[in-house]
Motif scaffolding. Sequence first.
Motif, PDB file in Angstrom:
ATOM      1  N   MET A   1      37.189  25.538 -43.976  1.00 39.43           N
ATOM      2  CA  MET A   1      36.865  24.678 -45.097  1.00 39.43           C
ATOM      3  C   MET A   1      36.412  23.307 -44.610  1.00 39.43           C
ATOM      4  O   MET A   1      35.515  22.710 -45.166  1.00 39.43           O
ATOM      5  CB  MET A   1      38.082  24.548 -46.022  1.00 39.43           C
ATOM      6  CG  MET A   1      37.795  23.701 -47.268  1.00 39.43           C
ATOM      7  SD  MET A   1      36.592  24.458 -48.368  1.00 39.43           S
ATOM      8  CE  MET A   1      37.581  25.791 -49.054  1.00 39.43           C
ATOM      9  N   ALA A   2      37.054  22.811 -43.554  1.00 38.66           N
ATOM     10  CA  ALA A   2      36.695  21.500 -43.020  1.00 38.66           C
ATOM     11  C   ALA A   2      35.241  21.486 -42.550  1.00 38.66           C
ATOM     12  O   ALA A   2      34.525  20.508 -42.741  1.00 38.66           O
ATOM     13  CB  ALA A   2      37.637  21.124 -41.879  1.00 38.66           C
ATOM     14  N   GLU A   3      34.793  22.616 -41.935  1.00 38.12           N
ATOM     15  CA  GLU A   3      33.424  22.693 -41.454  1.00 38.12           C
ATOM     16  C   GLU A   3      32.442  22.664 -42.604  1.00 38.12           C
ATOM     17  O   GLU A   3      31.338  22.143 -42.499  1.00 38.12           O
ATOM     18  CB  GLU A   3      33.241  23.958 -40.622  1.00 38.12           C
ATOM     19  CG  GLU A   3      33.984  23.871 -39.277  1.00 38.12           C
ATOM     20  CD  GLU A   3      34.310  25.231 -38.736  1.00 38.12           C
ATOM     21  OE1 GLU A   3      34.168  26.198 -39.475  1.00 38.12           O
ATOM     22  OE2 GLU A   3      34.718  25.302 -37.571  1.00 38.12           O
ATOM     23  N   ALA A   4      32.837  23.243 -43.737  1.00 37.09           N
ATOM     24  CA  ALA A   4      31.955  23.224 -44.894  1.00 37.09           C
ATOM     25  C   ALA A   4      31.802  21.808 -45.422  1.00 37.09           C
ATOM     26  O   ALA A   4      30.725  21.389 -45.834  1.00 37.09           O
ATOM     27  CB  ALA A   4      32.500  24.146 -45.984  1.00 37.09           C
ATOM     28  N   HIS A   5      32.900  21.014 -45.401  1.00 36.79           N
ATOM     29  CA  HIS A   5      32.833  19.645 -45.891  1.00 36.79           C
ATOM     30  C   HIS A   5      31.950  18.769 -45.012  1.00 36.79           C
ATOM     31  O   HIS A   5      31.359  17.807 -45.500  1.00 36.79           O
ATOM     32  CB  HIS A   5      34.244  19.044 -45.969  1.00 36.79           C
ATOM     33  CG  HIS A   5      35.017  19.511 -47.166  1.00 36.79           C
ATOM     34  ND1 HIS A   5      34.720  19.120 -48.448  1.00 36.79           N
ATOM     35  CD2 HIS A   5      36.093  20.348 -47.273  1.00 36.79           C
ATOM     36  CE1 HIS A   5      35.573  19.677 -49.316  1.00 36.79           C
ATOM     37  NE2 HIS A   5      36.415  20.431 -48.614  1.00 36.79           N
ATOM     38  N   GLN A   6      31.828  19.100 -43.737  1.00 34.16           N
ATOM     39  CA  GLN A   6      31.028  18.288 -42.844  1.00 34.16           C
ATOM     40  C   GLN A   6      29.550  18.342 -43.193  1.00 34.16           C
ATOM     41  O   GLN A   6      28.801  17.444 -42.863  1.00 34.16           O
ATOM     42  CB  GLN A   6      31.221  18.755 -41.394  1.00 34.16           C
ATOM     43  CG  GLN A   6      32.584  18.412 -40.829  1.00 34.16           C
ATOM     44  CD  GLN A   6      32.746  18.935 -39.420  1.00 34.16           C
ATOM     45  OE1 GLN A   6      31.806  19.446 -38.841  1.00 34.16           O
ATOM     46  NE2 GLN A   6      33.935  18.805 -38.874  1.00 34.16           N
ATOM     47  N   ALA A   7      29.151  19.406 -43.861  1.00 37.91           N
ATOM     48  CA  ALA A   7      27.749  19.550 -44.215  1.00 37.91           C
ATOM     49  C   ALA A   7      27.390  18.741 -45.453  1.00 37.91           C
ATOM     50  O   ALA A   7      26.233  18.649 -45.826  1.00 37.91           O
ATOM     51  CB  ALA A   7      27.407  21.024 -44.437  1.00 37.91           C
ATOM     52  N   VAL A   8      28.359  18.154 -46.152  1.00 38.61           N
ATOM     53  CA  VAL A   8      28.122  17.397 -47.365  1.00 38.61           C
ATOM     54  C   VAL A   8      28.071  15.915 -47.024  1.00 38.61           C
ATOM     55  O   VAL A   8      29.021  15.351 -46.483  1.00 38.61           O
ATOM     56  CB  VAL A   8      29.219  17.664 -48.410  1.00 38.61           C
ATOM     57  CG1 VAL A   8      28.933  16.882 -49.679  1.00 38.61           C
ATOM     58  CG2 VAL A   8      29.312  19.149 -48.697  1.00 38.61           C
ATOM     59  N   ALA A   9      26.957  15.248 -47.341  1.00 34.51           N
ATOM     60  CA  ALA A   9      26.810  13.843 -46.977  1.00 34.51           C
ATOM     61  C   ALA A   9      27.676  12.950 -47.845  1.00 34.51           C
ATOM     62  O   ALA A   9      28.268  11.995 -47.377  1.00 34.51           O
ATOM     63  CB  ALA A   9      25.352  13.424 -47.082  1.00 34.51           C
ATOM     64  N   ARG A 353      30.664  33.830 -30.864  1.00 30.01           N
ATOM     65  CA  ARG A 353      31.364  33.800 -32.148  1.00 30.01           C
ATOM     66  C   ARG A 353      30.905  34.943 -33.052  1.00 30.01           C
ATOM     67  O   ARG A 353      31.711  35.559 -33.750  1.00 30.01           O
ATOM     68  CB  ARG A 353      31.105  32.460 -32.855  1.00 30.01           C
ATOM     69  CG  ARG A 353      31.950  31.299 -32.352  1.00 30.01           C
ATOM     70  CD  ARG A 353      31.568  30.022 -33.073  1.00 30.01           C
ATOM     71  NE  ARG A 353      32.631  29.028 -33.009  1.00 30.01           N
ATOM     72  CZ  ARG A 353      32.558  27.833 -33.581  1.00 30.01           C
ATOM     73  NH1 ARG A 353      31.470  27.479 -34.261  1.00 30.01           N
ATOM     74  NH2 ARG A 353      33.575  26.993 -33.485  1.00 30.01           N
ATOM     75  N   ILE A 354      29.604  35.222 -33.016  1.00 33.77           N
ATOM     76  CA  ILE A 354      29.084  36.336 -33.811  1.00 33.77           C
ATOM     77  C   ILE A 354      29.631  37.656 -33.284  1.00 33.77           C
ATOM     78  O   ILE A 354      30.054  38.532 -34.058  1.00 33.77           O
ATOM     79  CB  ILE A 354      27.540  36.324 -33.789  1.00 33.77           C
ATOM     80  CG1 ILE A 354      27.007  35.099 -34.539  1.00 33.77           C
ATOM     81  CG2 ILE A 354      26.981  37.611 -34.404  1.00 33.77           C
ATOM     82  CD1 ILE A 354      25.504  34.942 -34.467  1.00 33.77           C
ATOM     83  N   LEU A 500      30.904  22.528 -33.397  1.00 33.25           N
ATOM     84  CA  LEU A 500      29.750  23.193 -34.002  1.00 33.25           C
ATOM     85  C   LEU A 500      30.195  24.081 -35.155  1.00 33.25           C
ATOM     86  O   LEU A 500      31.174  24.824 -35.030  1.00 33.25           O
ATOM     87  CB  LEU A 500      29.031  24.052 -32.957  1.00 33.25           C
ATOM     88  CG  LEU A 500      28.248  23.322 -31.858  1.00 33.25           C
ATOM     89  CD1 LEU A 500      27.765  24.322 -30.812  1.00 33.25           C
ATOM     90  CD2 LEU A 500      27.070  22.571 -32.453  1.00 33.25           C
ATOM     91  N   PRO A 501      29.508  24.016 -36.301  1.00 33.76           N
ATOM     92  CA  PRO A 501      29.877  24.898 -37.409  1.00 33.76           C
ATOM     93  C   PRO A 501      29.606  26.352 -37.061  1.00 33.76           C
ATOM     94  O   PRO A 501      28.700  26.662 -36.268  1.00 33.76           O
ATOM     95  CB  PRO A 501      28.977  24.429 -38.553  1.00 33.76           C
ATOM     96  CG  PRO A 501      27.819  23.771 -37.882  1.00 33.76           C
ATOM     97  CD  PRO A 501      28.359  23.148 -36.626  1.00 33.76           C
ATOM     98  N   HIS A 502      30.369  27.260 -37.630  1.00 31.72           N
ATOM     99  CA  HIS A 502      30.193  28.682 -37.353  1.00 31.72           C
ATOM    100  C   HIS A 502      28.807  29.152 -37.808  1.00 31.72           C
ATOM    101  O   HIS A 502      28.249  28.615 -38.776  1.00 31.72           O
ATOM    102  CB  HIS A 502      31.260  29.499 -38.092  1.00 31.72           C
ATOM    103  CG  HIS A 502      32.566  29.553 -37.367  1.00 31.72           C
ATOM    104  ND1 HIS A 502      32.876  30.540 -36.463  1.00 31.72           N
ATOM    105  CD2 HIS A 502      33.639  28.723 -37.407  1.00 31.72           C
ATOM    106  CE1 HIS A 502      34.091  30.339 -35.983  1.00 31.72           C
ATOM    107  NE2 HIS A 502      34.576  29.229 -36.535  1.00 31.72           N
ATOM    108  N   PRO A 503      28.239  30.133 -37.118  1.00 30.68           N
ATOM    109  CA  PRO A 503      27.006  30.749 -37.631  1.00 30.68           C
ATOM    110  C   PRO A 503      27.227  31.233 -39.066  1.00 30.68           C
ATOM    111  O   PRO A 503      28.296  31.734 -39.403  1.00 30.68           O
ATOM    112  CB  PRO A 503      26.764  31.917 -36.672  1.00 30.68           C
ATOM    113  CG  PRO A 503      27.468  31.529 -35.415  1.00 30.68           C
ATOM    114  CD  PRO A 503      28.662  30.735 -35.837  1.00 30.68           C
TER     115      PRO A 503
END
Length: 779
Positions: A1-9, A353-354, A500-503
């Motif tokens: 979830m934290a990685e998803a928030h990083q994509a939001v400016a 990771r993939i 790095l965010p997950h693929p």
Amino acid sequence: MAEAHQAVAFQFTITPEGIDLQLSYQALNQIYLSGVRSWKKRVSRMRNSLIKGVFPASPSSWLFVAIGILATMYMQSDPSMGLISKIQQHLPLRYGGQTMLSALVFSTLLWLSLILALRFCLKLLLSYHHWMFEQHGRVSNTTKVWVSLVRLFSSRKPLLYSYQTSLPHLPVPAISDTLSRYLESVRPLLTDPEFKRMTNLAGQFESNLGNRLQRYLKLKALWATNYVSHSHTQIHSGKEHFTVRDFLYVTPTPVQAARAGNTITALLLYRRKVNREELKPSRVPGTVIPLCAAQCERMFNTTRTPGTETDVLQHWQDSEFVAVYNKGRFFRLWVYRAGRLLSPREIEYQIQRILDDPSPPLPGEERLGALTAGDRVPWAQIRKQYFSSGVNKRSLDAIERAAFFVTLDDEEQGMKGDDPAGNLDRYAKSLLHGKCYDRWFDKSFSIVIYKNGKSGLNAEHSWADAPTVAHLWEYTLATDAFQLGYTEDGHCKGEVERSLPHPQRLSWEIPSEVQAQASSSLAVAQALADDVDCHVFPFREFGKGRIKKCRISPDAFIQISLQLAYFRDRGGFCLTYEASMTRLFREGRTETVRSCSNESCAFIRALEGRECRRLFRKASEKHQNLYRMAMTGAGIDRHLFCLYVVSKYLGVESAFLKEVLSEPWRLSTSQTPVQQMELFDLKNHPDFISLGGGFGPVADDGYGVSYIIVGEDMINFHVSSKHSCKETDSHRFGAQISRALQDIMTLLSADAKTTSSSSSSSSSSSSSSSSSSKDKKLL
């Protein structure tokens, strides 16, 4: 979830206390850096457009012209013969520097006129092709002057596309010449009554419908850049793919993720060179003559989209991700972060990771790629109905807009184990079609990375030809092995940013109708794939070094050997396709060299007699001439095909064209050229040699033969045929090729010995008898 928030400016919420605004400075910084990278690319494109636009001059030459004009005016002379004064009268401004401004305007107009004149002269120079037909070592004075002028115009360092506007247009051959050459090409394949009938058909066609179609074709040639090129963007025929393979003896690393990391990085570095036009323009080997580079424009970010009548090539300007397939799942892998290309080690980390992702495929996802391998009309209908909106469209866009497609195969391939020859055959077959659903066959090309680190490339044919893809693959292999390299434990070099965010796993909603069509397409593709018989073998007895010592073109030597091999295999001759190129012309693609000629057939029939050596050289010279004519726009098949296209457009039928275009190519051949030998140090690394490429048979009862001349002492072959035809066998034909090569070399070697010994009168009679006895043993 934290990685998803990083994509939001930023994000805000409305609370009873007011608006709660939260900023992500890391995301904003990434957006800023991505914007900077985008603007840098735009500025680079504008700069390159300016440099290309004034080629063969330079932007700085404007300054010399302007200074020259101003200097002559300062000396009380008018170089414009009154034009500067007329320009001055029409300028809306009125101030003291008006004379200076009008002089600069005149200088600019003069400069542009000089550029157009230089470009016209360069186009005239590049339209001269007589040099190609001159004998080696006997260069005419005209050609010597021409070479000097071309070198003069090429003295500046050109960009990748600098020559494009100076390349001549492909000429439309005279219909009488094309028909005459066609009849000559089919003469050894027809009986006397059959040839007389075909001659009458050709005569009727020329005197009636042919001249009418020719007028339309010439009209098209007046406004089209290339009168053939339209057929490559509006594709009516079925799909055709070809492959290029990894090193024969070497696998740089056994780590699948690491090989993927370096390979993806090398491909993206090549794309950067293409985008910045830093690649040197391709040239005719050993000359300064440029070749068309238009095919490079559609190399990356390109997809063939299906249609109910025609397929269309779609190209996007750029993309910062690749599409990855593994164990039935599709992923979007971002290869840039904050405007920076990820390091090979970081891409390896993401690939791993993939590979470690335990999630199963979604319903219908695993075999979704089979839609691109089957019939085109059902795929076009399914695509329009189920992939034009929603989550399916977003996921399909991610695949189609990707730089290229990557398959992480769960099999091991290559020359390994107790059966290296059989494993090479299986490797070639796997690379050609895989499981028929684990490649996205609509992409311009797909990279396949096998479990043991072996790699290969599968390319779609409509956007480009083999030399363009081979150039890309040569750079990739050399960059992977010699520049990027690996650590001692087989991993990519460099550091990893662990944040790095997950693929991104692609999501699908695949209804039962789509799954049913995927299964149907898979059945069609699987039946075709199972029928293909591939055989790959390296010929190590000799290579181009020994062939050249006999003063024979290596390509002509191989092509005549293929004719001999086919004659021994099938007991006759057949219509033979050899791919040539017309990239001496703008947007040039391929032309056919009809390698089965009267001369080659005469040599093979006379192989037991004393005249066979003379006939071989005559056949070799004929083949070289056919190849040169194809390269210089005097081929047969593209002209006839375009006449057929015009006839279909006009709604008229031609019995002659219908019969010509229905003739099967039972022997389809192509050479994979080695274009960048400077990238490979075969002296210090002799094992780093390429296996070349391959393709399937064109005719149901024929052979497909691809070959690559590696270094001085090896020729690698790829032979394909169909199991369903009882008259063909790829392994049997491969053995015939080896035997034919050796027999013709024995013949030429005996000829060389005879020539050498004939200078001594004491041994002339014995030399003649021994060479005669050798000739009789060949068939």
